[in-house]
Write a protein that holds these residues in place. Structure first.
Motif, PDB file in Angstrom:
ATOM      1  N   TYR A 153       3.173  -6.011  -6.537  1.00 36.20           N
ATOM      2  CA  TYR A 153       2.850  -5.908  -7.634  1.00 36.20           C
ATOM      3  C   TYR A 153       3.261  -6.635  -8.865  1.00 36.20           C
ATOM      4  O   TYR A 153       2.112  -6.678  -9.730  1.00 36.20           O
ATOM      5  N   LEU A 211       6.637  -3.867   2.594  1.00 33.00           N
ATOM      6  CA  LEU A 211       6.739  -3.146   3.609  1.00 33.00           C
ATOM      7  C   LEU A 211       5.427  -1.834   2.855  1.00 33.00           C
ATOM      8  O   LEU A 211       5.172  -0.945   2.731  1.00 33.00           O
ATOM      9  N   ASN A 212       5.121  -1.862   1.261  1.00 35.55           N
ATOM     10  CA  ASN A 212       4.429  -0.687   0.376  1.00 35.55           C
ATOM     11  C   ASN A 212       3.391  -1.715  -0.545  1.00 35.55           C
ATOM     12  O   ASN A 212       3.862  -3.076  -1.165  1.00 35.55           O
ATOM     13  N   ASP A 268      -1.662   7.124  -0.087  1.00 36.14           N
ATOM     14  CA  ASP A 268      -1.666   7.566  -0.848  1.00 36.14           C
ATOM     15  C   ASP A 268      -2.661   7.050  -2.421  1.00 36.14           C
ATOM     16  O   ASP A 268      -2.827   6.175  -2.425  1.00 36.14           O
ATOM     17  N   GLU A 277       1.838   4.747   5.769  1.00 37.70           N
ATOM     18  CA  GLU A 277       0.730   5.731   5.201  1.00 37.70           C
ATOM     19  C   GLU A 277       0.238   5.840   3.675  1.00 37.70           C
ATOM     20  O   GLU A 277       0.307   4.753   3.053  1.00 37.70           O
ATOM     21  N   LYS A 280       7.848   1.372   8.535  1.00 37.60           N
ATOM     22  CA  LYS A 280       6.508   2.110   8.157  1.00 37.60           C
ATOM     23  C   LYS A 280       6.356   1.940   6.959  1.00 37.60           C
ATOM     24  O   LYS A 280       7.193   1.015   5.381  1.00 37.60           O
ATOM     25  N   HIS A 281       4.998   1.441   6.402  1.00 39.60           N
ATOM     26  CA  HIS A 281       4.363   0.899   5.557  1.00 39.60           C
ATOM     27  C   HIS A 281       3.455   1.925   4.798  1.00 39.60           C
ATOM     28  O   HIS A 281       3.172   2.453   5.166  1.00 39.60           O
ATOM     29  N   LYS A 282       3.328   1.314   3.541  1.00 37.13           N
ATOM     30  CA  LYS A 282       2.761   2.743   2.376  1.00 37.13           C
ATOM     31  C   LYS A 282       1.594   1.399   1.537  1.00 37.13           C
ATOM     32  O   LYS A 282       1.751   1.008   1.234  1.00 37.13           O
ATOM     33  N   LEU A 283       0.333   2.277   1.545  1.00 33.94           N
ATOM     34  CA  LEU A 283      -0.307   1.727   1.127  1.00 33.94           C
ATOM     35  C   LEU A 283      -0.581   3.065  -0.290  1.00 33.94           C
ATOM     36  O   LEU A 283      -1.666   4.023  -0.185  1.00 33.94           O
ATOM     37  N   LYS A 284      -1.027   2.605  -1.650  1.00 36.36           N
ATOM     38  CA  LYS A 284      -1.490   3.675  -2.462  1.00 36.36           C
ATOM     39  C   LYS A 284      -2.312   2.541  -3.438  1.00 36.36           C
ATOM     40  O   LYS A 284      -2.592   1.674  -3.368  1.00 36.36           O
ATOM     41  N   ASN A 339       0.654  -1.419  -3.509  1.00 39.39           N
ATOM     42  CA  ASN A 339       0.444  -0.196  -4.714  1.00 39.39           C
ATOM     43  C   ASN A 339      -0.598  -1.176  -5.426  1.00 39.39           C
ATOM     44  O   ASN A 339      -0.554  -1.903  -5.887  1.00 39.39           O
ATOM     45  N   ASP A 341       8.479  -7.014  -1.699  1.00 42.18           N
ATOM     46  CA  ASP A 341       7.165  -5.969  -2.793  1.00 42.18           C
ATOM     47  C   ASP A 341       6.693  -5.966  -4.198  1.00 42.18           C
ATOM     48  O   ASP A 341       5.730  -5.940  -4.368  1.00 42.18           O
TER      49      ASP A 341
END
Length: 451
Positions: free
Chosen positions: A197, A220-221, A266, A264, A242-246, A223, A193
């Motif tokens: 970034y 997974l994340n 944000d 998920e 579980k993947h996150k998108l901000k 940002n 990750d």
């Protein structure tokens, strides 16, 4: 005698064709070198090099073309001689090319070459102050993904970077891409990750970002906190983890988002958004933050498959879409109540496009639809155009059309199309049309089109 005349005419015709070709070639040869080089820049480099056999004047023209477009043969995966030929060709092209700075370096190849050769080609392009770099590596199971050389992440002249397949993004601690405005990352791997970034943080002028994510890419994340970003396309196709998108992009104007389960959201700031297109497999409660974040958009399109399990209670938290003038809902089975919520909260809506999801057409499945409790403001003052695609004449569809015709006071056009159900008998279509024509219309200017 007649045969002799025919042969003579045939010879004259061939001479004319030959003369025409020579004249055309002569005309091109008379053009200035700069213009000829510009013409050659639209050709693959292999074809540009082939023009060197035309005449002495053309021998070295290709070496001053500022765009290199190189691609190996699919047979290079099994033919070692072809691989050697491609390595030599690319190397010689880079050596003989005389331009001080490359406008574009496009390289497409199979992952059968030693990384040393490939990285050398990248270094050569960066050393030429390349402005656009477009790399596609056709990945093969027994070959590892290629890690990019560190020099690429400090290329000061690079404005467009496109990385496709077969690449592992292992971003070093120092990233400085001060001119980069367009970044495409398509089906590549990420070491972690932090690599994602660091890359985004080192692009202070980035305006366009395209991400296509696949199941085994290690990240997974995501940002995406980019203050200069104006266009964002994100496609997540994964069912592992579980993947996150901000997203924090205060001047973002265009968003194209496709996601498969699970993701998920944000959203910190997308307040400048003008247009958003959202495609999801299953519209559900986790998408509430997404729907809320898009409340400033002027043009919205939602596409979901089969059904929705959003609860009515969650709809009460929907924001007002005060800027929304065009809404498209490509509805799966069971999701038509979303329409009522949008009508209630979109006071300035002018154009409504309703589409029956292609996956659900022709099944004859009825859905529940509850009209708004009160006539929405947009129906009383703004809504002028309604398009309904994939119409089958089902009870809930007729109810939607009847409600809009009855309450849309300034409606000018209701355009209904039965595309996707071409096997419907003519009698059924005529019966459907008669039902539609019997519905009362509050707008005297409204025209009903049925295709």
């Amino acid at each position: 005698m007649a045969n002799s005349a025919y042969q003579e005419n045939n010879v004259i015709s061939k001479r004319r064709k030959s003369s025409d070709k020579e004249t055309c070639l002569d005309r091109i040869s008379q053009l200035p070198n700069v213009l000829v080089q510009h013409i050659l820049s639209f050709l693959p480099t292999k074809e540009a090099v082939a023009t060197s056999i035309l005449s002495k004047r053309w021998l070295w023209v290709w070496t001053s073309v500022p765009i290199l477009d190189l691609e190996d043969s699919p047979f290079c995966t099994t033919d070692e001689n072809l691989r050697v030929d491609f390595i030599q060709f690319v190397t010689q092209v880079l050596i003989l090319n005389k331009v001080a700075s490359l406008d574009k370096f496009c390289l497409k190849f199979n992952s059968v070459y030693h990384p040393l050769y490939v990285k050398t080609w990248f270094w050569a392009a960066v050393a030429r102050d390349v402005r656009e770099l477009d790399i596609t590596i056709h990945a093969m199971e027994k070959y590892p993904f290629l890690k990019l050389p560190c020099a690429l992440f400090t290329a000061t002249t690079l404005t467009i970077l496109k990385l496709n397949h077969g690449i592992e993004l292992d971003v070093p601690g120092t990233v400085s891409l001060p001119s980069l405005k367009v970044l495409h990352l398509v089906w590549i791997k990420y070491t972690n990750d932090e690599s994602v970034y660091r890359l985004f943080s080192g692009c202070p002028l980035l305006q366009e970002l395209l991400l296509k994510k696949f199941e085994y890419d290690n990240a997974l994340n995501f940002n995406i906190s980019i203050p200069t970003l104006k266009s964002l396309t994100v496609r997540f196709f994964t069912q592992r983890g579980k993947h996150k998108l901000k997203i924090n992009a205060p001047i973002l104007e265009y968003l194209n988002l496709q996601d498969n389960l699970p993701l998920e959201y944000d959203f910190e700031d997308v307040s400048s958004l003008l247009e958003a297109n959202v495609t999801v497999s299953l519209l559900e409660n986790r998408h509430i933050p997404l729907v809320k974040a898009l409340n400033n958009a002027k043009f919205l399109s939602y596409h979901w498959d089969w059904y929705t399990i959003m609860t009515r209670r969650n709809f009460k938290t929907y924001p007002l879409f005060l800027n929304l003038v065009r809404l498209e809902l490509n509805v799966g089975y069971g999701g038509w109540n979303v329409l009522s919520r949008f009508l209630e909260n979109s006071h300035n809506l002018e154009v409504l496009v309703l589409v029956k999801n292609a996956n659900c057409r022709g099944l004859g499945l009825e859905c529940s639809w509850k009209p708004p409790k009160h006539v929405p403001k947009c129906l009383m003052s703004c809504l002028t155009m309604v398009y309904f695609r994939g119409f089958e004449g089902l009870t809930y569809q007729l109810s939607v059309v009847k409600y809009i015709l009855k309450n849309a006071r300034v409606l000018k056009m209701m355009d209904i199309c039965t595309n996707g159900i071409g096997d419907m008998p003519l009698e059924s279509k005529l019966d459907m049309l008669m039902k539609l024509l019997m519905f009362p219309r509050v707008s005297k200017a409204c025209q009903l089109q049925f295709n």
